[in-house]
Design a protein around this motif. Structure first.
Motif, PDB file in Angstrom:
ATOM      1  N   PHE A 161      42.345  59.188  43.448  1.00  0.00           N
ATOM      2  CA  PHE A 161      41.746  59.779  41.856  1.00  0.00           C
ATOM      3  C   PHE A 161      42.372  61.733  42.587  1.00  0.00           C
ATOM      4  N   ASP A 162      41.613  62.123  43.696  1.00  0.00           N
ATOM      5  CA  ASP A 162      40.636  62.751  43.729  1.00  0.00           C
ATOM      6  C   ASP A 162      42.835  63.360  43.905  1.00  0.00           C
ATOM      7  N   ARG A 163      43.765  62.933  44.895  1.00  0.00           N
ATOM      8  CA  ARG A 163      45.562  63.601  44.720  1.00  0.00           C
ATOM      9  C   ARG A 163      46.091  63.030  43.259  1.00  0.00           C
ATOM     10  N   THR A 164      45.599  62.267  42.181  1.00  0.00           N
ATOM     11  CA  THR A 164      46.271  61.823  41.334  1.00  0.00           C
ATOM     12  C   THR A 164      45.954  61.645  39.548  1.00  0.00           C
ATOM     13  N   GLY A 165      44.501  62.265  39.833  1.00  0.00           N
ATOM     14  CA  GLY A 165      43.402  61.856  38.775  1.00  0.00           C
ATOM     15  C   GLY A 165      44.161  60.463  37.705  1.00  0.00           C
ATOM     16  N   GLY A 166      44.279  59.573  37.899  1.00  0.00           N
ATOM     17  CA  GLY A 166      44.747  58.747  36.946  1.00  0.00           C
ATOM     18  C   GLY A 166      44.655  57.157  37.419  1.00  0.00           C
ATOM     19  N   VAL A 167      43.407  56.664  38.618  1.00  0.00           N
ATOM     20  CA  VAL A 167      43.380  55.863  38.674  1.00  0.00           C
ATOM     21  C   VAL A 167      41.731  55.271  38.493  1.00  0.00           C
ATOM     22  N   HIS A 168      41.657  53.825  38.721  1.00  0.00           N
ATOM     23  CA  HIS A 168      40.140  53.925  37.949  1.00  0.00           C
ATOM     24  C   HIS A 168      40.009  52.839  39.824  1.00  0.00           C
ATOM     25  N   ALA A 169      38.341  53.062  39.721  1.00  0.00           N
ATOM     26  CA  ALA A 169      38.510  52.386  40.798  1.00  0.00           C
ATOM     27  C   ALA A 169      36.736  51.359  40.931  1.00  0.00           C
ATOM     28  N   ALA A 170      36.895  50.808  41.954  1.00  0.00           N
ATOM     29  CA  ALA A 170      35.376  49.716  42.078  1.00  0.00           C
ATOM     30  C   ALA A 170      35.249  49.255  43.380  1.00  0.00           C
ATOM     31  N   GLY A 171      33.840  49.777  43.489  1.00  0.00           N
ATOM     32  CA  GLY A 171      32.895  49.699  44.975  1.00  0.00           C
ATOM     33  C   GLY A 171      32.449  48.660  45.299  1.00  0.00           C
ATOM     34  N   LEU A 182      35.884  50.407  49.209  1.00  0.00           N
ATOM     35  CA  LEU A 182      37.054  50.812  47.722  1.00  0.00           C
ATOM     36  C   LEU A 182      37.788  50.255  47.212  1.00  0.00           C
ATOM     37  N   ARG A 183      37.969  50.195  46.629  1.00  0.00           N
ATOM     38  CA  ARG A 183      39.999  49.747  45.890  1.00  0.00           C
ATOM     39  C   ARG A 183      39.882  51.390  44.682  1.00  0.00           C
ATOM     40  N   GLU A 184      41.112  51.635  44.662  1.00  0.00           N
ATOM     41  CA  GLU A 184      41.361  52.201  43.341  1.00  0.00           C
ATOM     42  C   GLU A 184      42.785  51.144  43.014  1.00  0.00           C
ATOM     43  N   ASP A 185      43.194  51.383  41.127  1.00  0.00           N
ATOM     44  CA  ASP A 185      44.431  50.981  41.272  1.00  0.00           C
ATOM     45  C   ASP A 185      44.295  51.863  39.254  1.00  0.00           C
ATOM     46  N   VAL A 186      45.683  51.404  38.889  1.00  0.00           N
ATOM     47  CA  VAL A 186      45.657  52.556  37.303  1.00  0.00           C
ATOM     48  C   VAL A 186      45.347  51.258  36.774  1.00  0.00           C
ATOM     49  N   GLY A 187      44.614  49.833  37.171  1.00  0.00           N
ATOM     50  CA  GLY A 187      44.705  48.993  36.517  1.00  0.00           C
ATOM     51  C   GLY A 187      42.594  48.575  36.946  1.00  0.00           C
ATOM     52  N   ARG A 188      41.611  48.257  35.825  1.00  0.00           N
ATOM     53  CA  ARG A 188      40.218  48.835  36.149  1.00  0.00           C
ATOM     54  C   ARG A 188      39.964  47.162  36.690  1.00  0.00           C
ATOM     55  N   HIS A 189      40.989  46.288  36.187  1.00  0.00           N
ATOM     56  CA  HIS A 189      40.434  45.086  36.975  1.00  0.00           C
ATOM     57  C   HIS A 189      41.325  45.116  37.957  1.00  0.00           C
ATOM     58  N   ASN A 190      42.243  44.992  38.489  1.00  0.00           N
ATOM     59  CA  ASN A 190      42.926  45.425  39.456  1.00  0.00           C
ATOM     60  C   ASN A 190      42.556  45.442  40.340  1.00  0.00           C
ATOM     61  N   ALA A 191      41.060  46.998  40.107  1.00  0.00           N
ATOM     62  CA  ALA A 191      41.007  46.915  41.342  1.00  0.00           C
ATOM     63  C   ALA A 191      39.871  46.402  41.461  1.00  0.00           C
ATOM     64  N   VAL A 192      38.831  45.421  40.833  1.00  0.00           N
ATOM     65  CA  VAL A 192      37.796  44.326  40.367  1.00  0.00           C
ATOM     66  C   VAL A 192      38.831  43.435  41.811  1.00  0.00           C
ATOM     67  N   ASP A 193      39.941  43.177  40.923  1.00  0.00           N
ATOM     68  CA  ASP A 193      39.822  42.151  41.625  1.00  0.00           C
ATOM     69  C   ASP A 193      40.160  42.343  43.891  1.00  0.00           C
ATOM     70  N   LYS A 194      40.521  43.213  43.611  1.00  0.00           N
ATOM     71  CA  LYS A 194      41.517  43.396  45.174  1.00  0.00           C
ATOM     72  C   LYS A 194      39.891  44.155  45.983  1.00  0.00           C
ATOM     73  N   VAL A 195      38.802  43.547  45.161  1.00  0.00           N
ATOM     74  CA  VAL A 195      37.519  43.948  45.701  1.00  0.00           C
ATOM     75  C   VAL A 195      37.241  42.836  46.484  1.00  0.00           C
ATOM     76  N   VAL A 196      37.553  41.913  45.182  1.00  0.00           N
ATOM     77  CA  VAL A 196      36.474  40.114  45.089  1.00  0.00           C
ATOM     78  C   VAL A 196      37.349  39.750  46.096  1.00  0.00           C
ATOM     79  N   GLY A 197      39.000  39.433  46.538  1.00  0.00           N
ATOM     80  CA  GLY A 197      40.044  39.517  47.071  1.00  0.00           C
ATOM     81  C   GLY A 197      39.534  40.229  48.396  1.00  0.00           C
ATOM     82  N   TRP A 198      39.574  41.663  48.548  1.00  0.00           N
ATOM     83  CA  TRP A 198      38.515  41.284  50.198  1.00  0.00           C
ATOM     84  C   TRP A 198      37.587  40.403  50.752  1.00  0.00           C
ATOM     85  N   ALA A 199      36.619  40.398  49.619  1.00  0.00           N
ATOM     86  CA  ALA A 199      35.733  39.738  49.960  1.00  0.00           C
ATOM     87  C   ALA A 199      35.932  38.044  50.367  1.00  0.00           C
ATOM     88  N   LEU A 200      36.946  38.065  49.532  1.00  0.00           N
ATOM     89  CA  LEU A 200      37.080  36.842  49.951  1.00  0.00           C
ATOM     90  C   LEU A 200      37.511  35.792  50.970  1.00  0.00           C
TER      91      LEU A 200
END
Length: 280
Positions: A161-171, A182-200
């Motif tokens: 986000f610091d570099r682009t200003g164009g992504v959502h984040a989930a922590g 923490l994961r960032e993505d243009v889709g807020r749902h993707n950011a959450v899925d990346k966090v959940v997948g990391w944990a799984l």
């Protein structure tokens, strides 16, 4: 070839009529096709990176898996662009033989779309039936001061986000406020899925006692994902929707919105928020 970030020459205008040319950085956005058993299951637009976490989290969100052993392997499939370079835009998930493949009929696609705007009792019932983890009995608490500090802690770690200003984040945070993922993505749902997948993939589900902090609003879809991952507290810097609050109430999730540092609103199950001791 996938890119987390791209560069583009732009013209920058000022209201006094001055114009200048410069290079701007844009968050990458490319399609990712998810395959199960050699067949296309879903396509999502995402920021490339952490794709295996994204696929694993997406399968949790769809109610397909809930344990790391249910996914035997994740791999990129062959795919090339017009210049013959590997695109890394197709991921095949190999599931354990006893894991039932999801229904790919039209009815299944309607359920998937429900998280993007189809509201009503049927959609909430579908989520309840898919969840494997009970959240109501998660009695972990978080201090109010810790919960209020999470948006700033999330923001200071948002490198893309610091570099682009164009992504959502989930922590994903512990109840003590430690940032676990923490994961960032243009889709807020993707950011959450990346966090959940990391944990799984680390065998951490259900995420009892944890807090999911997101950078945008709290939608029905995000509450759904938290429920299926066994996350008891979801906090957002913006507003929740009415259906998000309804699902959070029914599923036992503490839902927080408008978390802005010094104030926050709790919409459901406030028992998990622990007031800080009054100063002597």
């Amino acid at each position: 070839m996938t890119r987390v970030m791209d560069r583009r020459r732009i013209t920058r205008y000022r209201l006094d009529g001055a114009a200048s040319h410069r290079e701007d950085r844009l968050a990458g956005e490319e399609p990712l096709e998810i395959r199960l058993g050699g067949r296309a299951f879903s396509v999502t637009m995402r920021t490339p990176g952490d794709d295996f976490d994204l696929v694993a989290g997406f399968l949790v969100s769809e109610g397909v898996v809930a344990e790391p052993g249910e996914i035997l392997a994740l791999r990129y499939c062959a795919g090339v662009d017009e210049e013959g370079r590997q695109t890394f835009n197709v991921v095949e998930a190999q599931l354990r033989p006893d894991v039932a493949l999801p229904d790919t009929s039209m009815e299944r696609h309607v359920y998937t779309s429900s998280s993007c705007g189809i509201c009503g009792t049927a959609s909430i019932d579908a989520v309840r039936k898919s969840a494997r983890f009970e959240v109501h009995d998660d009695d972990g608490t978080v201090k109010l001061s810790v919960l209020a500090s999470l948006p700033d802690r999330l923001r200071t770690s948002q490198k893309l986000f610091d570099r682009t200003g164009g992504v959502h984040a989930a922590g994903l945070f512990s109840r003590e406020g430690e940032l676990l993922c923490l994961r960032e993505d243009v889709g807020r749902h993707n950011a959450v899925d990346k966090v959940v997948g990391w944990a799984l993939r680390r065998g951490m589900l259900p995420l009892r006692g944890m807090i999911l902090q997101v950078s945008g609003r709290a939608s029905f879809e995000l509450v759904q994902k938290a429920h299926l991952a066994g996350i008891p507290t979801l906090a957002a810097v913006s507003a929740p929707s009415s259906l998000a609050a309804e699902l959070a109430e029914e599923s036992g999730i503490t839902l927080v919105g408008f978390s802005r540092g010094r104030t926050l609103n709790c919409y459901t199950h406030p028992r998990r928020i622990e007031a800080d001791p009054s100063p002597e």
